[in-house]
Motif scaffolding. Structure first.
Motif, PDB file in Angstrom:
ATOM      1  N   PHE A 272       0.826  -1.220   0.000  1.00 60.74           N
ATOM      2  CA  PHE A 272       0.000   0.000   0.000  1.00 60.74           C
ATOM      3  C   PHE A 272       0.857   1.266   0.000  1.00 60.74           C
ATOM      4  N   GLY A 273       2.023   1.173  -0.677  1.00 67.54           N
ATOM      5  CA  GLY A 273       2.899   2.328  -0.798  1.00 67.54           C
ATOM      6  C   GLY A 273       3.878   2.506   0.347  1.00 67.54           C
ATOM      7  N   TYR A 274       3.909   1.569   1.279  1.00 68.46           N
ATOM      8  CA  TYR A 274       4.814   1.652   2.429  1.00 68.46           C
ATOM      9  C   TYR A 274       5.649   0.373   2.514  1.00 68.46           C
ATOM     10  N   TYR A 275       6.893   0.519   2.981  1.00 62.84           N
ATOM     11  CA  TYR A 275       7.738  -0.654   3.195  1.00 62.84           C
ATOM     12  C   TYR A 275       7.462  -1.200   4.590  1.00 62.84           C
ATOM     13  N   LEU A 276       6.992  -2.423   4.653  1.00 54.28           N
ATOM     14  CA  LEU A 276       6.658  -3.057   5.925  1.00 54.28           C
ATOM     15  C   LEU A 276       7.492  -4.318   6.109  1.00 54.28           C
ATOM     16  N   ASN A 277       7.885  -4.564   7.344  1.00 51.06           N
ATOM     17  CA  ASN A 277       8.698  -5.732   7.658  1.00 51.06           C
ATOM     18  C   ASN A 277       7.845  -6.930   8.046  1.00 51.06           C
ATOM     19  N   LYS A 278       8.409  -8.084   7.871  1.00 53.91           N
ATOM     20  CA  LYS A 278       7.751  -9.324   8.282  1.00 53.91           C
ATOM     21  C   LYS A 278       7.381  -9.239   9.764  1.00 53.91           C
ATOM     22  N   GLY A 279       6.178  -9.631  10.080  1.00 52.75           N
ATOM     23  CA  GLY A 279       5.722  -9.603  11.464  1.00 52.75           C
ATOM     24  C   GLY A 279       4.941  -8.360  11.847  1.00 52.75           C
ATOM     25  N   PHE A 280       4.996  -7.317  11.008  1.00 51.63           N
ATOM     26  CA  PHE A 280       4.170  -6.131  11.277  1.00 51.63           C
ATOM     27  C   PHE A 280       2.693  -6.528  11.192  1.00 51.63           C
ATOM     28  N   ARG A 281       1.885  -5.930  12.057  1.00 46.93           N
ATOM     29  CA  ARG A 281       0.458  -6.216  12.069  1.00 46.93           C
ATOM     30  C   ARG A 281      -0.311  -5.059  11.438  1.00 46.93           C
ATOM     31  N   ILE A 282      -1.344  -5.399  10.691  1.00 45.71           N
ATOM     32  CA  ILE A 282      -2.207  -4.394  10.063  1.00 45.71           C
ATOM     33  C   ILE A 282      -3.644  -4.619  10.543  1.00 45.71           C
ATOM     34  N   LYS A 283      -4.218  -3.591  11.131  1.00 46.61           N
ATOM     35  CA  LYS A 283      -5.614  -3.636  11.565  1.00 46.61           C
ATOM     36  C   LYS A 283      -6.403  -2.616  10.765  1.00 46.61           C
ATOM     37  N   VAL A 284      -7.422  -3.074  10.072  1.00 45.44           N
ATOM     38  CA  VAL A 284      -8.255  -2.173   9.271  1.00 45.44           C
ATOM     39  C   VAL A 284      -9.461  -1.744  10.094  1.00 45.44           C
ATOM     40  N   GLU A 285      -9.727  -0.441  10.064  1.00 45.17           N
ATOM     41  CA  GLU A 285     -10.925   0.088  10.702  1.00 45.17           C
ATOM     42  C   GLU A 285     -11.802   0.738   9.639  1.00 45.17           C
ATOM     43  N   GLN A 286     -13.022   0.269   9.529  1.00 41.80           N
ATOM     44  CA  GLN A 286     -14.015   0.866   8.652  1.00 41.80           C
ATOM     45  C   GLN A 286     -15.365   0.764   9.351  1.00 41.80           C
ATOM     46  N   ILE A 287     -16.314   1.538   8.864  1.00 35.03           N
ATOM     47  CA  ILE A 287     -17.589   1.637   9.574  1.00 35.03           C
ATOM     48  C   ILE A 287     -18.689   0.954   8.766  1.00 35.03           C
ATOM     49  N   PRO A 288     -19.245  -0.141   9.285  1.00 34.44           N
ATOM     50  CA  PRO A 288     -20.340  -0.811   8.575  1.00 34.44           C
ATOM     51  C   PRO A 288     -21.625   0.004   8.625  1.00 34.44           C
ATOM     52  N   GLU A 289     -22.510  -0.259   7.684  1.00 30.00           N
ATOM     53  CA  GLU A 289     -23.784   0.449   7.621  1.00 30.00           C
ATOM     54  C   GLU A 289     -24.572   0.306   8.922  1.00 30.00           C
ATOM     55  N   GLN A 290     -24.509  -0.867   9.509  1.00 29.09           N
ATOM     56  CA  GLN A 290     -25.262  -1.119  10.742  1.00 29.09           C
ATOM     57  C   GLN A 290     -24.847  -0.165  11.856  1.00 29.09           C
ATOM     58  N   THR A 291     -23.549   0.131  11.940  1.00 26.27           N
ATOM     59  CA  THR A 291     -23.061   1.042  12.973  1.00 26.27           C
ATOM     60  C   THR A 291     -23.568   2.462  12.728  1.00 26.27           C
ATOM     61  N   VAL A 296     -27.428   6.885  14.115  1.00 28.67           N
ATOM     62  CA  VAL A 296     -28.532   7.776  13.739  1.00 28.67           C
ATOM     63  C   VAL A 296     -29.774   7.494  14.585  1.00 28.67           C
ATOM     64  N   ASN A 297     -30.074   6.231  14.814  1.00 31.04           N
ATOM     65  CA  ASN A 297     -31.227   5.879  15.642  1.00 31.04           C
ATOM     66  C   ASN A 297     -31.091   6.426  17.062  1.00 31.04           C
ATOM     67  N   PHE A 298     -29.884   6.376  17.590  1.00 30.14           N
ATOM     68  CA  PHE A 298     -29.630   6.926  18.925  1.00 30.14           C
ATOM     69  C   PHE A 298     -29.816   8.444  18.924  1.00 30.14           C
ATOM     70  N   LEU A 299     -29.251   9.109  17.923  1.00 33.63           N
ATOM     71  CA  LEU A 299     -29.336  10.570  17.854  1.00 33.63           C
ATOM     72  C   LEU A 299     -30.754  11.048  17.575  1.00 33.63           C
ATOM     73  N   ASP A 300     -31.536  10.248  16.864  1.00 35.57           N
ATOM     74  CA  ASP A 300     -32.936  10.604  16.612  1.00 35.57           C
ATOM     75  C   ASP A 300     -33.716  10.763  17.915  1.00 35.57           C
ATOM     76  N   ARG A 301     -33.303  10.044  18.941  1.00 39.50           N
ATOM     77  CA  ARG A 301     -33.987  10.127  20.233  1.00 39.50           C
ATOM     78  C   ARG A 301     -33.486  11.302  21.065  1.00 39.50           C
ATOM     79  N   LYS A 302     -32.401  11.922  20.612  1.00 36.39           N
ATOM     80  CA  LYS A 302     -31.776  12.991  21.383  1.00 36.39           C
ATOM     81  C   LYS A 302     -31.919  14.367  20.745  1.00 36.39           C
ATOM     82  N   ILE A 303     -31.838  14.410  19.412  1.00 33.25           N
ATOM     83  CA  ILE A 303     -31.855  15.676  18.683  1.00 33.25           C
ATOM     84  C   ILE A 303     -33.117  15.700  17.819  1.00 33.25           C
ATOM     85  N   PRO A 304     -33.949  16.713  17.970  1.00 33.67           N
ATOM     86  CA  PRO A 304     -35.246  16.729  17.278  1.00 33.67           C
ATOM     87  C   PRO A 304     -35.150  16.580  15.760  1.00 33.67           C
TER      88      PRO A 304
END
Length: 325
Positions: A272-291, A296-304
């Motif tokens: 991905f354009g970076y030099y990484l060494n063996k053993g480096f860990r990669i954790k991907v964070e993305q936001i699913p639709e459900q989240t 939004v459902n939570f905020l609907d109860r808080k903000i009119p």
């Protein structure tokens, strides 16, 4: 007949109580204003008339106030959306700042905004949005700046609002604006060792915003994340971010997947354009639709009533996304 009447009443009840979809728009946060076809299509379908464009950052460099990463515009950029300038200001600008410097900062920022709007041929902006993660120690000077900018520009000045600024509103103060944009992301640091999603963790969000209905400013729009990244951890526990990684990027023969969103580098090399060494860990964070739906459902109860602004308009983040909530 009585049964049919009861059914009709129930249908009417649920129809009247059904939450309408929120109007939505986008932030644009690149240094060159240029849209790809997929971005044009998604933007055209958005239901807000505004596009929120980061014009530049304001920072303190070698003791002087400086604009950083000032936006440029492609000649073929066209949009029917009304452009709202967004300026990100570092909190350190307001550390030990003098009143005369606040005046200078407000004048300089407004002058550059006005210059860019005229150069780009945009309609005159009726709103300027300021993005700053102010603190208890800088709040007074930041608030002075907002008032000064309003007096100079005669525009509606709005401010972003972070989660901790809501929860600790007594300490953090209330900005002197009529409208805020609640940033429902960056719920924790991606550089901490944690099993939580640092972009948006629902439980953290709910904890910080449990009393958001009591926030003194009632005109609130909500910024939601659609971006993603990869957090790379080396052998010493140090972290760095790779922007726009997704879980599908981990399907690589030189990566050993250890979960749906984590992998270990099998051998030294460029990833991905970076030099990484063996053993480096990669954790991907993305936001699913459900989240996003849960937020939004939570905020609907808080903000009119609120609009949604998605961060950010980028071909890499808009694929297969549902924006109607």
């Amino acid at each position: 007949m009585k049964k049919i009447f009861s059914i009709l009443i129930l249908i009417l009840f649920f129809s009247c109580n059904k939450q309408e979809n929120h109007a939505y728009g986008f932030y644009y946060w690149k240094t060159k204003l240029s849209l790809k076809e997929s971005e044009k299509d998604v933007l055209k379908q958005s239901t807000l008339t505004n596009l929120y464009v980061r014009f530049f950052d304001a920072d303190k460099v070698d003791g002087k106030f400086q604009p950083v990463s000032v936006i440029s515009k492609s000649e073929n950029f066209r949009s029917s959306k009304h452009i709202v300038p967004v300026i990100f200001i570092t909190n350190r600008i307001f550390l030990y700042i003098k009143d005369s410097e606040i005046d200078f900062l407000a004048k300089s920022i407004y002058s550059l905004i006005d210059k860019r709007i005229k150069e780009f041929g945009f309609a005159d902006a009726s709103e300027i949005q300021i993005d700053c993660d102010w603190t208890a120690g800088t709040k007074n000077d930041y608030f002075k700046f907002l008032k000064k900018l309003k007096a100079l520009s005669h525009k509606e000045i709005t401010s972003t609002l972070r989660l901790h600024q809501v929860k600790d509103k007594v300490t953090m103060g209330i900005p002197p604006v009529k409208k805020v944009y609640l940033m429902c992301y960056s719920t924790s640091s991606p550089l901490e060792n944690s099993d939580k999603n640092s972009i948006l963790d629902i439980q953290i969000l709910k904890n910080y915003l449990s009393e958001v209905q009591n926030y003194p400013i009632k005109k609130i729009d909500v910024a939601l994340p659609i971006y993603s990244w990869g957090i790379v951890t080396n052998h010493f526990g140090k972290h760095k971010l790779i922007n726009a990684l997704s879980e599908k990027d981990l399907n690589n023969e030189d990566l050993e997947k250890i979960s749906e969103n984590e992998a270990v580098v099998r051998k030294d090399g460029f990833f991905f354009g970076y030099y990484l060494n063996k053993g480096f860990r990669i954790k991907v964070e993305q936001i699913p639709e459900q989240t996003l739906d849960e937020a939004v459902n939570f905020l609907d109860r808080k903000i009119p009533k609120f609009n949604i602004i998605y961060y950010q308009l980028d071909e890499r983040f808009i694929r297969n996304r549902n924006f109607n909530r």
